[in-house]
Scaffold this active site. Sequence first.
Site, PDB file in Angstrom:
ATOM      1  N   ASN A   1     -29.123  20.279  13.789  1.00 48.45           N
ATOM      2  CA  ASN A   1     -27.904  19.544  13.493  1.00 48.45           C
ATOM      3  C   ASN A   1     -26.932  20.491  12.804  1.00 48.45           C
ATOM      4  OD1 ASN A   1     -28.899  17.126  14.559  1.00 48.45           O
ATOM      5  ND2 ASN A   1     -29.972  16.689  12.664  1.00 48.45           N
TER       6      ASN A   1
ATOM      7  N   HIS B 149     -41.737   9.904  15.520  1.00 51.99           N
ATOM      8  CA  HIS B 149     -42.734  10.971  15.399  1.00 51.99           C
ATOM      9  C   HIS B 149     -42.876  11.733  16.712  1.00 51.99           C
ATOM     10  CE1 HIS B 149     -45.239   7.808  17.251  1.00 51.99           C
ATOM     11  NE2 HIS B 149     -46.001   8.792  17.690  1.00 51.99           N
TER      12      HIS B 149
ATOM     13  N   MET C 299     -57.462   1.809  16.021  1.00 52.78           N
ATOM     14  CA  MET C 299     -57.598   2.852  17.045  1.00 52.78           C
ATOM     15  C   MET C 299     -58.340   4.048  16.462  1.00 52.78           C
ATOM     16  SD  MET C 299     -54.118   2.794  19.290  1.00 52.78           S
ATOM     17  CE  MET C 299     -54.879   3.834  20.515  1.00 52.78           C
TER      18      MET C 299
ATOM     19  N   GLU D  45     -38.519  18.812  22.598  1.00 52.35           N
ATOM     20  CA  GLU D  45     -37.140  19.260  22.430  1.00 52.35           C
ATOM     21  C   GLU D  45     -36.894  19.446  20.939  1.00 52.35           C
ATOM     22  OE1 GLU D  45     -32.551  17.709  22.944  1.00 52.35           O
ATOM     23  OE2 GLU D  45     -34.170  16.542  23.808  1.00 52.35           O
TER      24      GLU D  45
ATOM     25  N   GLU E 131     -48.428  12.808  15.366  1.00 49.21           N
ATOM     26  CA  GLU E 131     -49.611  12.115  15.866  1.00 49.21           C
ATOM     27  C   GLU E 131     -50.558  13.149  16.460  1.00 49.21           C
ATOM     28  OE1 GLU E 131     -50.752   8.276  18.667  1.00 49.21           O
ATOM     29  OE2 GLU E 131     -48.726   9.106  18.757  1.00 49.21           O
TER      30      GLU E 131
END
Length: 122
Positions: free
Chosen positions: A12, A46, A77, A8, A92
Amino acid sequence: MTTPGCVELTWNYGTEEEEADKIYNTGNADATGTKDGEKIRGGFGHIGITVPNVYRACERFHEMGAEFLKSPNAGGMKGLAFVKDPDGYLIEILPQGEMVAEPMDCLGVPAEGGEGYKDNSK
């Protein structure tokens, strides 16, 4: 990760008329958009995108001058990364499918050890 995603995008309305350099905060425990220079927590955070090969994508981002918060082999990770967009928002980078680690990433971080990731959210 094989499920297609949805993003989405919002605008603003009215913020383009504000006089401040940046009138928003990234939500990543930083001081972006604050008037007093103090870090704030919470907010947006993020987005994540999936790519066919995280290591190849990150090589491309590195060549283009992207700033990494976490390269694919940094931290615990392995096989995912975080890069900043030009406004400081985190993106990410995730694999489409299985999480796989390669011996060396684009920043020269080895899969064994992988020092270099600092969690700023704490």
